[in-house]
Design an enzyme around this catalytic site. Structure first.
Site, short mmCIF file in Angstrom:
data_model
loop_
_atom_site.label_atom_id
_atom_site.label_comp_id
_atom_site.label_asym_id
_atom_site.label_seq_id
_atom_site.Cartn_x
_atom_site.Cartn_y
_atom_site.Cartn_z
N HIS B 88 11.55 16.67 -3.77
CA HIS B 88 10.81 16.23 -2.90
C HIS B 88 10.78 15.70 -1.26
CE1 HIS B 88 7.29 13.28 -2.55
NE2 HIS B 88 8.22 12.92 -1.28
N ASP B 167 0.31 3.06 -8.14
CA ASP B 167 0.85 3.22 -6.95
C ASP B 167 -0.76 4.24 -6.23
OD1 ASP B 167 2.56 4.33 -4.68
OD2 ASP B 167 1.75 6.87 -5.44
N ARG B 174 -2.11 -0.63 0.25
CA ARG B 174 -1.07 -0.44 2.44
C ARG B 174 -1.95 -0.07 2.75
NH1 ARG B 174 3.51 2.54 -0.31
NH2 ARG B 174 4.08 1.95 1.64
N SER B 189 7.15 4.00 -4.24
CA SER B 189 5.84 4.94 -4.45
C SER B 189 6.40 6.66 -4.50
CB SER B 189 5.10 5.02 -3.33
OG SER B 189 3.93 6.24 -3.31
N LYS B 193 6.72 8.21 -9.10
CA LYS B 193 6.03 9.45 -9.45
C LYS B 193 7.28 10.66 -9.52
CE LYS B 193 3.61 9.32 -5.44
NZ LYS B 193 2.95 9.83 -4.52
#
Lengths: 442, 442
Positions: B88, B167, B174, B189, B193
């Site tokens: 990621h 999320d 947020r 977050s 995922k």
């Protein structure tokens, strides 16, 4: 202008250091928007939490106060003779100062438009105490308030729905979002209501100790500084006293019981601590109203108001004007007591080293003096009479307290708490001062 | 349990120091309650702000991740051969690493279930790039995802609505409450995922620099530490790389343009920086999957996957399986360009001292590479081809960039930005490293 940018300015962001000052426009955008339903509560609660962490300076707090103030109506005192001076206490146990203070100061020639609150948690409320006088009405219209003010120089009322609606909205949100304990938010909440009632000058009694919201001197000092500094930033004259609230004020805690003790003060034979604090607050109020040029001169004026009988006369006249039954009040005095009663006796011989105000206040809630939730009823005749105070010598078995409850069932848990509240030691404790600090912003 | 008490525990109160750790039960009470509509958003936003200020440790962040994860469904990879390893990136400009990486690592025998995102703001998105391949479908059902994964060892899909709904709710809150920039919230977050998609081990590419979310090394380090520490606390193996994002990665920025450059990497002749980062990520992924015992051995495996042609073969097979038109992709390569085009020339002779990634990314949004809002369309053929990069010498008048827009109108503002993005100095700048730090939590 976007709410999120204002939140992030207070929070801190790459272009604004944490705690950056907000402008009047930014604060108005948030608060007026919230009151009008344009800014959602989840943005306000995030902003409140950023204020909790990063604070606000006196000028910003003044903007917030001012914006909150203008969310509702302001009491119109035009036509009456000012300056208008009020006193506000952050709340304590046995704190009946407002009751003798208002007529004393009015007798000294000062106009005192007083808006008070109700008991909540361990602290008492002036309105509940006044309503223990049969017939006494605390929900005055503005017209009635002005009328009584013009006749007796003081009037006692509750906050109307029209006064600072922003405070009710914000307080309800703060209560459930962990943002109550913020000095600037507390300051704006208190000041906005006091300014809305028309006060030009204010004496704050910031309580400090176990029975107070502020448990230690450092926290009390912050609030006192903020009240004085913000008041000054708004063009008001402010005196903030920090006073001890580790043991209850006076010998009586309760609604009607505190009316009685207030009448003692008005007659010149009240308890030493209640009298001392009443005279100091009163003296400052006469100074702020230009009736005295020094605190000592102010105290003399207040003593004259007592000894001449003028203060008591105005008190009874106010009771009559606000619907109270004066003959019954005089007949009830020292005799009206709940029949659900018990006593607490000294478990050992020695000197009372402390009577904890907080625990005593909690016992008062059980007895019916106060309430845990705003929709609960209080009992006018419930309360506690202290027979001794800190520093007094007692023998094992002496009655230290008389306890009066709203019913039989409440006596046991209250007694349990009150026994915990009393400490007896072998040696006499040192005297501790009642007045801890005086902060003036004139 | 009351939400306000949990908020005040994180905020700090008389019985809990500021930033006290919350238990799994407390975090679950807040987050599950919020998802189920039982806890109102104004309490969650106050809590988020208290987390912004007081942080969360790795164990708490792991609880939050886990609670968020279980708000939705988790991809079932049972029956497939693991371990499942994913990469990621926190997002950058020209960051097409995922595209060559997945088939290379799959060719090295690692199963890569990859869920990617879309372009937002100045950063690009893997899904948008893949969809520039005619016919390529990124919204796979779980069945399709598993099927493709079993055939080519990697599959590329978007997040479904069933994955971590908490999320989406929290991020939306947020975004409007100034609580985006919190390392533990960002960590939960991202991690929630990635774990939901079934990954056992993860490589994070935490971008650092002007074109990254984290602008400086200290902030990038905090996020990298938090991702690694929280991943470890959750029983996952994590490697977090901190890599430079001051200039765009590679020579091509765009959707189809980045597919082309990724194919160059798969053929062994990609740009040096893209190849270096792809090999490092790939090497760590093979190590995490126990296919290599060291990063060097892992790099060798990845190089073999390239040079054998296996990685490219898997890439094209994946394109075919995900609905892409392979013959057309091959025909379009190096020829498919937007007809709305211009060039940017060097204004002076010298060496390129920087091509600012952030400004270049913003220009890309104008051109149609990216989007400002999630509901905007991107243009597959738009983009920028850099002819030179930092450190290269140029003569005044040389074409530094080819610019391709979604329409004619967008070219001017994009060119304006790109001219600002380019700095030319008289001396050749020092080389700066691409890989700034490697943090392992194995």
């Amino acid at each position: 202008m976007r709410a999120v940018d204002i939140i992030m300015k207070k929070r801190g962001n790459p272009t604004a250091p944490a705690g950056s000052s907000l402008s009047r426009e930014e604060i108005a955008f948030l608060i007026s928007g919230y009151v009008q339903g344009e800014i959602p509560d989840y943005q306000i609660s995030a902003w409140l939490m950023s204020v909790y962490f990063n604070g606000m300076n006196f000028v910003e707090t003044g903007y917030l106060t001012d914006v909150m103030l203008t969310s509702g109506s302001v009491i119109d005192l035009s036509g009456l003779t000012g300056p208008f001076v009020d006193k506000h206490s952050t709340g304590g146990v046995g704190d009946k100062i407002s009751l003798p203070l208002a007529p004393i100061v009015a007798a000294a020639g000062v106009c005192v438009p007083m808006m008070s609150g109700r008991a909540l948690g361990h602290t008492g409320g002036t309105l509940d105490k006044l309503e223990s006088i049969t017939g006494y009405k605390t929900a005055l219209s503005v017209r009635e308030f002005r009328n009584i003010l013009s006749k007796t120089g003081f009037a006692m009322t509750g906050q109307t729905k029209e006064i600072v609606p922003a405070d009710r909205l914000l307080y309800a949100l703060r209560d459930v979002t962990g943002t109550v304990e913020s000095v600037p938010l507390i300051t704006a909440s208190i000041l906005s209501k006091k300014v809305a009632e028309g006060a030009d000058a204010l004496v704050f009694d910031v309580k400090c100790g176990s029975g107070a919201f502020m448990k230690n001197l450092a926290d009390a000092q912050k609030l006192a500084d903020s009240l004085a500094g913000t008041g000054k930033a708004m063009g008001k004259k402010v005196v903030a006293l920090i006073t001890a609230m580790d043991e209850p004020l006076g010998y009586k805690i309760g609604n009607f019981l505190e009316i009685e003790e207030s009448m003692d003060v008005l007659e010149g034979h009240g308890p030493q601590d209640v009298t001392e604090l009443t005279l100091l607050c009163g003296a400052w109020m006469t100074v702020l109203a230009h009736k005295a040029s020094s605190v000592d001169e102010g105290k003399d004026l207040c003593r004259q108001a007592i000894h001449s009988g003028k203060a008591m006369e105005l008190f009874l006249e106010n009771v009559r004007l606000q619907g109270g039954d004066v003959p019954r009040l005089l007949a009830d005095r020292e005799s009206r007591r709940s029949r659900h009663t018990t006593t607490i006796r000294a478990e050992q011989t020695g000197a009372i080293s402390s009577i904890d105000a907080f625990t005593t206040g909690l016992a008062g809630v059980y007895l019916g003096v106060g309430r845990n939730k705003t929709d609960e009823q209080v009992c006018p005749d419930a309360g506690i009479i202290l027979k001794y105070k800190k520093g007094d010598r007692v023998n094992a078995g002496d009655v230290i307290m008389e306890v009066y409850g709203k019913d039989e069932a409440c006596l046991d848990p209250a007694v349990h708490l009150l026994q915990k509240a009393i400490s007896i030691s072998s040696s006499v404790p040192d005297k501790t001062p009642l007045i801890l600090k005086e902060i003036t912003a004139l």
